[in-house]
Motif scaffolding. Structure first.
Motif, PDB file in Angstrom:
ATOM      1  N   ILE A  12      42.617  84.846 -32.428  1.00 27.00           N
ATOM      2  CA  ILE A  12      42.793  86.284 -32.683  1.00 27.00           C
ATOM      3  C   ILE A  12      42.833  86.498 -34.194  1.00 27.00           C
ATOM      4  O   ILE A  12      43.698  85.936 -34.885  1.00 27.00           O
ATOM      5  N   LEU A  13      41.905  87.331 -34.675  1.00 28.88           N
ATOM      6  CA  LEU A  13      41.871  87.675 -36.106  1.00 28.88           C
ATOM      7  C   LEU A  13      42.053  89.194 -36.216  1.00 28.88           C
ATOM      8  O   LEU A  13      41.098  89.952 -36.030  1.00 28.88           O
ATOM      9  N   ASP A  14      43.265  89.624 -36.431  1.00 35.17           N
ATOM     10  CA  ASP A  14      43.554  91.065 -36.513  1.00 35.17           C
ATOM     11  C   ASP A  14      44.389  91.319 -37.768  1.00 35.17           C
ATOM     12  O   ASP A  14      45.564  91.665 -37.688  1.00 35.17           O
ATOM     13  N   PRO A  15      43.773  91.103 -38.945  1.00 31.21           N
ATOM     14  CA  PRO A  15      44.539  91.196 -40.195  1.00 31.21           C
ATOM     15  C   PRO A  15      44.780  92.638 -40.626  1.00 31.21           C
ATOM     16  O   PRO A  15      44.061  93.540 -40.187  1.00 31.21           O
ATOM     17  N   PRO A  16      45.778  92.852 -41.500  1.00 33.55           N
ATOM     18  CA  PRO A  16      45.952  94.201 -42.054  1.00 33.55           C
ATOM     19  C   PRO A  16      44.826  94.497 -43.051  1.00 33.55           C
ATOM     20  O   PRO A  16      44.113  93.583 -43.480  1.00 33.55           O
ATOM     21  N   THR A  17      44.695  95.773 -43.415  1.00 36.04           N
ATOM     22  CA  THR A  17      43.667  96.137 -44.397  1.00 36.04           C
ATOM     23  C   THR A  17      44.006  95.548 -45.768  1.00 36.04           C
ATOM     24  O   THR A  17      43.155  94.990 -46.445  1.00 36.04           O
TER      25      THR A  17
ATOM     26  N   VAL B 244      40.965  93.116 -46.565  1.00 33.97           N
ATOM     27  CA  VAL B 244      40.076  92.702 -45.485  1.00 33.97           C
ATOM     28  C   VAL B 244      38.603  92.878 -45.852  1.00 33.97           C
ATOM     29  O   VAL B 244      37.768  92.017 -45.545  1.00 33.97           O
ATOM     30  N   GLU B 245      38.292  93.952 -46.558  1.00 36.45           N
ATOM     31  CA  GLU B 245      36.890  94.202 -46.921  1.00 36.45           C
ATOM     32  C   GLU B 245      36.320  93.077 -47.776  1.00 36.45           C
ATOM     33  O   GLU B 245      35.172  92.701 -47.658  1.00 36.45           O
ATOM     34  N   GLN B 246      37.199  92.558 -48.657  1.00 38.17           N
ATOM     35  CA  GLN B 246      36.755  91.541 -49.596  1.00 38.17           C
ATOM     36  C   GLN B 246      36.836  90.127 -49.001  1.00 38.17           C
ATOM     37  O   GLN B 246      35.992  89.277 -49.286  1.00 38.17           O
ATOM     38  N   HIS B 247      37.861  89.882 -48.170  1.00 42.76           N
ATOM     39  CA  HIS B 247      38.137  88.499 -47.733  1.00 42.76           C
ATOM     40  C   HIS B 247      37.775  88.213 -46.280  1.00 42.76           C
ATOM     41  O   HIS B 247      38.090  87.137 -45.770  1.00 42.76           O
TER      42      HIS B 247
ATOM     43  N   ALA C 196      36.936  80.236 -42.012  1.00 39.09           N
ATOM     44  CA  ALA C 196      38.040  79.302 -41.737  1.00 39.09           C
ATOM     45  C   ALA C 196      38.313  79.211 -40.235  1.00 39.09           C
ATOM     46  O   ALA C 196      38.599  78.124 -39.712  1.00 39.09           O
ATOM     47  N   ALA C 197      38.184  80.336 -39.542  1.00 43.56           N
ATOM     48  CA  ALA C 197      38.422  80.332 -38.089  1.00 43.56           C
ATOM     49  C   ALA C 197      37.349  79.517 -37.376  1.00 43.56           C
ATOM     50  O   ALA C 197      37.642  78.764 -36.439  1.00 43.56           O
ATOM     51  N   LEU C 198      36.093  79.653 -37.836  1.00 38.47           N
ATOM     52  CA  LEU C 198      35.002  78.908 -37.188  1.00 38.47           C
ATOM     53  C   LEU C 198      35.225  77.398 -37.286  1.00 38.47           C
ATOM     54  O   LEU C 198      34.772  76.639 -36.424  1.00 38.47           O
ATOM     55  N   MET C 199      35.933  76.962 -38.337  1.00 39.26           N
ATOM     56  CA  MET C 199      36.178  75.524 -38.512  1.00 39.26           C
ATOM     57  C   MET C 199      37.193  74.975 -37.509  1.00 39.26           C
ATOM     58  O   MET C 199      37.307  73.759 -37.354  1.00 39.26           O
TER      59      MET C 199
END
Ligand code: SAM
Length: 291
Positions: free
Chosen positions: A199-204, A216-219, A226-229
């Protein structure tokens, strides 16, 4: 309809000036200004008279333009001596809310269908980053998964532990790590940890470890890479954001580039729209399914 599905937390009304949520026995009105608040109160009273459901308490919450102006909801009507907490259900699963814990009460209602999807996927090992009160982990645990919940806030993770307990689930097989998700992901990769749902639900925006700025827009790509790894073959990755500049089309376009770089074949599944959320309300979400 919601009651029949074992759900007592849902929106009752939405408009341009705010919205009304039913939260168990209580209601909460989120409003952008006084005129919207007055209109939403009248709407709730009318709806109450027609449906026969009257909230025990009504909380109101101002929606400021700037995040640093966010404050906790206030009790507008009802018994002020009651604790500022509640327990709601969603598909029969119990979640604790705390109206005094800050701006958010503890359960993001717009993730209802994504929580349901996670449960239906029946993953064995779930990584819940930016876990907040761990609602995704609770659903996964109920479906038999082992979970790892990661959040900068230890207090939020403690509420996640309470949510497990509320559902009669022990902490065996469920880990909680208070850390920066961006720092932890490479460590999980090096330790050989792999997951079949992430689950990737980061704040803005946020400040991570040692004051590092997360935007979030930048990173977004750093997070997806990193999640795919740590993704097993057939891993389901939820991409979710409240950033208005990242709609599902942008989420797909940007994450597809990550998958290409990491040489992972992926497909996408859109979440169905929520019956109680009009278009434009709620997070942008998309499931990236690793082949
Ligand atoms: C939008 S909420 C997540 C909601 C959650 N997915 C849910 O559905 O309940 C964002 C959470 O991210 C956490 N957070 C912010 N920056 C973080 C970081 N760099 N690493 C880990 N957690 C972070 C916050 O403490 C907050 O609990």
């Amino acid at each position: 309809m919601f009651e029949a599905a074992g759900t007592t937390a849902h929106r009752l009304a939405s408009g341009s000036g705010g919205w009304v949520e039913r939260l168990g026995d209580d209601a909460m009105i989120s409003h952008k200004n006084d005129a919207a608040l007055a209109e939403l109160i009248t709407g709730l009273q009318k709806w109450s008279a027609e449906s026969g459901w009257t909230p025990v308490r009504i909380f109101t919450r101002f929606l400021p333009l700037k995040n640093d102006e966010r404050i906790s909801p206030i009790l507008r009507s009802g018994d002020a001596t009651l604790p500022p907490t509640a327990v709601v259900t969603e598909a029969g699963i119990r979640y604790g809310l705390d109206f005094a814990a800050g701006y958010s009460h503890g359960l993001f209602l717009d993730q209802r269908l994504n929580r349901a999807k996670l449960g239906m996927l029946r993953p064995k090992r779930v990584l819940n980053t930016f876990a907040y009160t761990c609602s995704f982990s609770v659903v996964a645990a109920r479906a038999g998964a082992e979970t790892l919940s990661v959040d900068l806030s230890r207090k939020s993770l403690d509420r996640g532990k309470q949510n497990l307990a509320l559902n009669g689930i022990t902490e065996t097989g469920h880990r909680f790590i208070a850390d920066d998700a961006l720092d932890l992901l490479p460590r999980l990769e090096n330790r050989g940890e792999r997951f079949d749902a992430i689950i990737l639900d980061p704040p803005t925006f946020s400040r991570g470890n040692s004051g590092r700025l997360w935007q979030v827009e930048q990173h977004f790509e750093d997070l997806v890479n990193a999640a795919l790894m740590v993704a097993m073959p057939k891993c389901a990755i939820l991409l979710s954001t409240n950033c208005t500049k990242l709609d599902p089309v942008a989420l797909e376009r940007r994450s597809r580039m990550c998958a290409k770089i990491k040489r992972r074949a992926v497909d996408y599944v859109r979440t169905a729209s929520l019956i109680d959320f009009p278009p434009g309300h709620g997070a942008s979400t998309l499931w990236m399914m690793v082949r």
